[in-house]
Design a protein around this motif. Structure first.
Motif: not given
Length: 483
Positions: A39-43, A79-83
């Motif tokens: 899911v794009n932007g979701e860890n 984590r790949q993506f930040d908050s």
């Protein structure tokens, strides 16, 4: 916040090796194994991330414990993506969960937005570091041994003075070195304690005020100490034993019920492949194995608390401690299918292999010893040639080695004396069947005086008696511990 401060100059992540498009097929396979839909932007949840890291590591024959610890240290919390849903990119241009710093040969957008691609890139870099010929090697380089990856882990971050294992000015251990922090994560979160390898200040040369890489003075280490094997390689029907008191649970999570309390050293049978944490948002660096007890009851145990056991070596067997000491020191292996080969005779060829490992002898480019029964296409030619070239073995005749013959007690005494060089004895041996001045008399005397071996009786040594694998394990284990 990042767990480590990354070395910027000469970062070993500045790797020029590409993924060579292995990308999409293997990524699809790993995603499928882990039931992961991006899911794009979701860890991904923690259990899924554990799966992605583990499967990518196993696909490259890298211990998953190391890959998980590096990902932990690099991204802070897998984590790949930040908050905000943006790809993590640090001030030194490290990207994503594995903090890939140099993008040469990689698709930068995929490094940012595809966590599986990022993980695979990191695992590939680590694998390439392990294969580097300009980094020191440890023992025989068994890839399943965590400590054997020490310098590869260092190089993942950079071989700069800040990562020297030893603080040159004081001789103290450098606990702030990148690789030391990774191993500490394995201890803290993987619940496995790797050995602290006994490096010396003289092993490394560097100027702490310079940006130049460490100069490795010692390039080939040989440690005869029990080391730590990955806990992700147990197979169905393997026997394992618990390394500490732990609990047998109804499912793969500490949230499930306790079926039984297990004592340290309890023997279990692996019931199938490992599984991941049942609770999706719980981060474990370990996996869970389904196991069966001797009473037939079944359940799950965390992989961290299990250790391989040979099926044919009974608990509390008289040679058990020495067998596992050599096994954990990567000197003596089994015969396949979980068997040690208890009671089987040790051949002269296998003894040559063990002695080469004990002395950390390279088998490359050795002269042909000229044995008619060991041609160059013989499966043990390299080891026999090396052992003979080093003076550890001689043939039974000038042109014959007799590789399949069983090692005798007399031959065992001579070989161990050549390898471990026991001091001159202060007293003679009591054996009436060892002829004074014979080719093995001095070796028997020294081994007896060092309490490495006793006779088959108080007055008989049994020089022509055959040696079994467990007997040799005891003699060799005692020899190492004596030294």
């Amino acid at each position: 916040m990042k767990y480590f401060v990354k070395v910027v100059l000469g970062v070993a992540l500045a790797c020029i090796f590409a993924l060579v498009n292995q990308g999409e097929a293997s990524a699809e396979s790993i995603s499928s194994k882990c039931s992961y839909t991006p899911v794009n932007g979701e860890n991904p949840d923690m259990s899924t991330t554990n799966c992605l890291l583990t499967e990518a590591a196993l696909a490259k024959n890298v211990p998953p414990e190391i890959v998980k610890a590096i990902a932990e240290g690099e991204s802070g919390n897998w984590r790949q993506f930040d908050s905000n849903g943006d790809p993590i990119v640090t001030s030194d241009n490290g990207i994503g969960i594995m903090q890939i710093t140099n993008k040469s040969g990689y698709d930068e957008e995929k490094l940012k937005n595809d966590i599986v691609y990022n993980i695979e890139a990191g695992v590939k870099v680590l694998d390439e570091m392990y294969r580097r010929s300009d980094l020191p090697s440890i023992n025989a380089g068994d890839r399943d041994v965590l400590e054997h990856w020490y310098f590869a882990i260092m190089a993942y971050n950079g071989t700069k003075p800040v990562n020297s294992p030893i603080v040159q000015s004081t001789g103290d251990r450098n606990t702030d070195a990148y690789q030391e922090k990774v191993l500490k994560i394995i201890d803290d979160l993987g619940l496995i304690k790797p050995q602290t390898l006994p490096f010396k200040s003289s092993d490394f040369k560097y100027d702490s005020n310079s940006s130049k890489n460490i100069e490795f003075i010692t390039m080939d280490y040989h440690f005869t100490i029990p080391l730590t094997k990955t806990k992700h390689r147990f197979l169905k029907d393997d026997q394992v034993k618990t390394t500490t008191a732990t609990r047998l649970r109804t499912g793969p999570s500490t949230d499930t019920s306790i079926k039984a309390s297990l004592q340290e050293g309890e023997v279990l049978t692996v019931n199938g492949p490992f599984v991941y944490e049942k609770v999706a948002d719980r981060k474990n660096h370990y996996v869970w194995y389904p196991v069966k007890r001797s009473d037939g009851s079944t359940g799950y145990v965390a992989s961290s608390f299990l250790k391989f056991k040979f099926k044919d070596v009974p608990a509390n067997y008289w040679a058990e401690d020495h067998i596992y000491y050599l096994y954990d020191s990567t000197l003596l292996y089994g015969m396949g299918n979980g068997q040690f080969g208890l009671g089987k005779n040790l051949t002269r060829a296998h003894a040559a292999i063990l002695m080469n490992r004990a002395k950390n002898i390279s088998t490359e480019n050795r002269p042909d010893p000229g044995f008619t029964d060991v041609p160059k296409d013989h499966k043990y030619y390299d080891d026999i040639a090396a052992a003979v070239d080093e003076g550890l073995f001689v043939g039974v005749k000038e042109t014959k080695f007799d590789p399949d013959a069983t090692l005798t007690r007399a031959q065992m005494a001579v070989v161990l004396q050549r390898v471990y060089e026991f001091p001159k004895a202060s007293n003679d041996h009591p054996f009436t069947d060892v002829k004074n001045g014979s080719w093995y008399d001095e070796a028997v005397t020294r081994l007896y005086d060092a309490e490495i071996t006793a006779g088959v009786t108080k007055t008989k040594f049994g020089p022509d008696d055959k040696i079994t694998r467990e007997q040799f394990a005891v003699f060799m284990g005692r020899s190492i511990q004596y030294k």
